[in-house]
Design a protein around this motif. Structure first.
Motif, PDB file in Angstrom:
ATOM      1  N   SER B 223       0.838  -1.205   0.000  1.00  0.00           N
ATOM      2  CA  SER B 223       0.000   0.000   0.000  1.00  0.00           C
ATOM      3  C   SER B 223       0.873   1.256   0.000  1.00  0.00           C
ATOM      4  N   SER B 252      -8.704 -11.645  -2.661  1.00  0.00           N
ATOM      5  CA  SER B 252      -9.493 -10.512  -2.154  1.00  0.00           C
ATOM      6  C   SER B 252      -9.785  -9.516  -3.275  1.00  0.00           C
ATOM      7  N   LEU B 253      -8.754  -9.251  -4.106  1.00  0.00           N
ATOM      8  CA  LEU B 253      -8.957  -8.303  -5.203  1.00  0.00           C
ATOM      9  C   LEU B 253      -9.962  -8.856  -6.214  1.00  0.00           C
ATOM     10  N   GLY B 256     -13.341  -8.624  -4.357  1.00  0.00           N
ATOM     11  CA  GLY B 256     -13.699  -7.300  -3.834  1.00  0.00           C
ATOM     12  C   GLY B 256     -13.893  -7.273  -2.332  1.00  0.00           C
ATOM     13  N   THR B 257     -13.699  -8.417  -1.667  1.00  0.00           N
ATOM     14  CA  THR B 257     -13.869  -8.479  -0.211  1.00  0.00           C
ATOM     15  C   THR B 257     -12.576  -8.972   0.432  1.00  0.00           C
ATOM     16  N   ARG B 258     -12.127  -8.252   1.437  1.00  0.00           N
ATOM     17  CA  ARG B 258     -10.863  -8.597   2.088  1.00  0.00           C
ATOM     18  C   ARG B 258     -10.973  -9.902   2.864  1.00  0.00           C
ATOM     19  N   TRP B 280      -5.636  -2.285   3.034  1.00  0.00           N
ATOM     20  CA  TRP B 280      -6.696  -2.632   2.067  1.00  0.00           C
ATOM     21  C   TRP B 280      -7.438  -1.389   1.582  1.00  0.00           C
ATOM     22  N   ILE B 283      -5.147  -0.223  -1.143  1.00  0.00           N
ATOM     23  CA  ILE B 283      -4.999  -1.201  -2.230  1.00  0.00           C
ATOM     24  C   ILE B 283      -6.293  -1.302  -3.034  1.00  0.00           C
ATOM     25  N   HIS B 284      -7.412  -1.468  -2.312  1.00  0.00           N
ATOM     26  CA  HIS B 284      -8.701  -1.671  -2.975  1.00  0.00           C
ATOM     27  C   HIS B 284      -9.557  -0.404  -2.926  1.00  0.00           C
ATOM     28  N   GLY B 287      -8.192   2.001  -5.036  1.00  0.00           N
ATOM     29  CA  GLY B 287      -7.990   1.402  -6.355  1.00  0.00           C
ATOM     30  C   GLY B 287      -6.584   1.562  -6.892  1.00  0.00           C
TER      31      GLY B 287
END
Lengths: 366, 366
Positions: B223, B252-253, B256-258, B280, B283-284, B287
């Motif tokens: 991150s 997870s990516l 879409g859920t860690r 996260w 990272i998510h 984006g």
């Protein structure tokens, strides 16, 4: 090898010219520092440690040392030898008549069981010229494989110097290739000197080196380093193993006469050769090397272990003799204490190579 | 750990500010290149090699890759973790009221069996504040010794996360020390991001990175790297082992859920933790990471051997997952082929650490 009548004079300016010539082909290797090793080097050894050595009973020296490690183990082919080989071949290409005489087709030749073989093979391959390498049939298989991986033509010989020289003479007679000797030539010396030249330019602005210490075998690296430091005020020292008379540089400098034969089984297998006459003309003749210091096999192993554990780089035994001198040789440490005082010395330490198999490394520092 | 209300926003400018703060304490680690490894990475794998993998029967990808290795294995304490620890402690010293409340005497605390323990211990010792480190009693003796060598107070706990957390809570209750978590905090993330920031400034003038790939465990390094690349156009990828679900980032990516729990025995022992919520969110949530790729245990071993033999630096298993992706993961290699074409990619590869004993290294890559 370029004809001696066409080589550059042995001066600092020639090392600078060599650097310009080979810069596109070599790595500017990093200069590392390590505060734990500096602390260790700047801590007096104990009287117990000195017992049983030639310094038994002496008051341990109290040097202050800041070490700047020039990592030629991270150079192409894993050793400084790439510098001399690239320079020798670039100079050969500039020699009047060599290309016209078919030099690019005839190529170059040498004999070596180690880093010089790989260095000449790589440099020749980059210039797309043939490399004829004579290796003793007893050479380690990974070294043969590495040399072959650069496309060299390998011829095997007996293990002794006369066998090797006879075989390379045959190869040259057959191919017309030009010899690239490992250390006894100005082109090689000037190429090797570029490492110390780079080191001088890689320090923080406020730092001036007091001295540089390099391993010494045939003397190419040491004499090149000495030329790179000529007129700068930087002192230059050579480091060697002491086992079975491997300290020929030290003894030669003390007597003023070059020792031309050494037989030693030191683990520092790159340092088993005596200093050659042209390197000696710089080291002693020009008076550019202040002294040689030697270390025991055990001190070499201890320095290797410290570098592995603390610096996370791979060094072959020959590479760490300079560090071992700084850590363990009381004569050198006493000099630093006397001349450096509380301010101490900024000491450049050249790690010459990193070509050691993991298996061998494990055996050496277990 | 600095109170969350006082931390800097998660932006590239904050990574730059972090770099200014920690620069005096860390190494600017070298960036190495290796033409042999580039050639290997740019050679298509054979169909025989792909047989038995998930890519069996597919046409091997033909990527062109130039790799730029950011050597955090040569960082202080042998890992990038020094960056986050120094930043966390420097920020803590700036937190209003912390010093006035006796923070310098109470010190900092954490639990770790590995690099984070050494990083916090070193950073605390430089600021002359106490470091209270909880280590599982099963931790490797050299890691305990290394942590102790920086002057840390070590408390042993049971091996599991709840045991360790309970013990560190007790230590904090007793000492008043402030917790320095290993990855789930903005100060840590911003500190780790400084490696990628440096990398961007260390390339030759004409070179622009296409992407950077880093190992991913708790996600601090990944991150932070993503923030360091925000707005630059440099793509960011994470690399993980695939063994026993260690590829939680990748999964997870995709969903879409860690994923918040992982149990794996991968040899990459620094990569056994799932991504934390704050990493996260970068990272998510922001984006900023394009994808995660994973590699097998055997691919990790092969990459380690190549680095040892060809680059002469020491890397722990966790450090080489990014290189292993570039060498062996056909999904990633196909992406480079499709997007990079004949020109290819300049790929930054972060080597995260080099803390592996010689004995262990020998076992791993024998």
């Amino acid at each position: 090898m370029a004809d001696l009548s066409t080589t550059l004079p042995l001066t600092r300016a020639s090392v600078q010219a060599a650097h310009e010539l080979i810069k596109p082909y070599i790595h500017q290797t990093p200069v590392l520092t390590n505060s734990t090793i500096d602390r260790f080097a700047s801590t007096p050894r104990t009287e117990a440690e000195l017992a049983g050595t030639e310094w038994a009973g002496r008051t341990p020296a109290k040097p202050v040392l800041r070490l700047w490690f020039k990592c030629e183990n991270l150079q192409k082919i894993g050793a400084f030898k790439a510098r001399g080989a690239f320079h020798a071949i670039e100079r050969l290409k500039l020699e009047p008549g060599w290309i016209e005489g078919g030099g690019l087709e005839k190529g170059v030749a040498t004999h070596s069981s180690g880093n010089h073989a790989q260095a000449v093979s790589l440099a020749a391959s980059i210039s797309k010229i043939p490399a004829h390498i004579v290796m003793p049939s007893t050479a380690a298989p990974p070294k043969i494989a590495a040399t072959r991986s650069y496309g060299a033509n390998i011829t095997f010989s007996g293990p002794n110097a006369p066998d090797r020289e006879a075989t390379v003479a045959e190869v040259i007679a057959k191919t017309g290739a030009r010899m690239v000797p490992p250390y006894n030539h100005p082109d090689i010396i000037l190429g090797q000197g570029t490492a110390a030249l780079e080191l001088q330019s890689q320090l923080p602005p406020a730092t001036t080196l007091t001295a540089i210490i390099t391993p010494c075998s045939g003397g190419g690296l040491l004499s090149g380093t000495a030329l790179a430091c000529e007129g700068t005020g930087i002192h230059v020292f050579g480091a060697e193993p002491s086992l079975e008379g491997a300290d020929d540089l030290r003894r030669s400098l003390l007597s003023g006469t070059r020792i031309d034969s050494v037989t030693t089984t030191t683990i520092a297998d790159g340092l088993r050769t005596p200093v050659g006459p042209i390197p000696w003309s710089v080291i002693h003749g020009k008076g550019l090397v202040r002294a040689g210091y030697s270390v025991s096999e055990d001190e070499i192993r201890r320095a290797m272990r410290m570098v592995y554990e603390r610096m996370k780089v791979v060094v072959e035994p020959s590479a760490v003799v300079g560090l071992a001198v700084a850590l363990f040789n009381e004569d050198f440490r006493g000099l630093v204490e006397r001349e450096g005082g509380e301010k101490g010395w900024d000491l450049g330490v050249v790690f010459s190579g990193g070509n050691v198999s993991l298996e061998k490394l494990g055996e050496l520092i277990a």
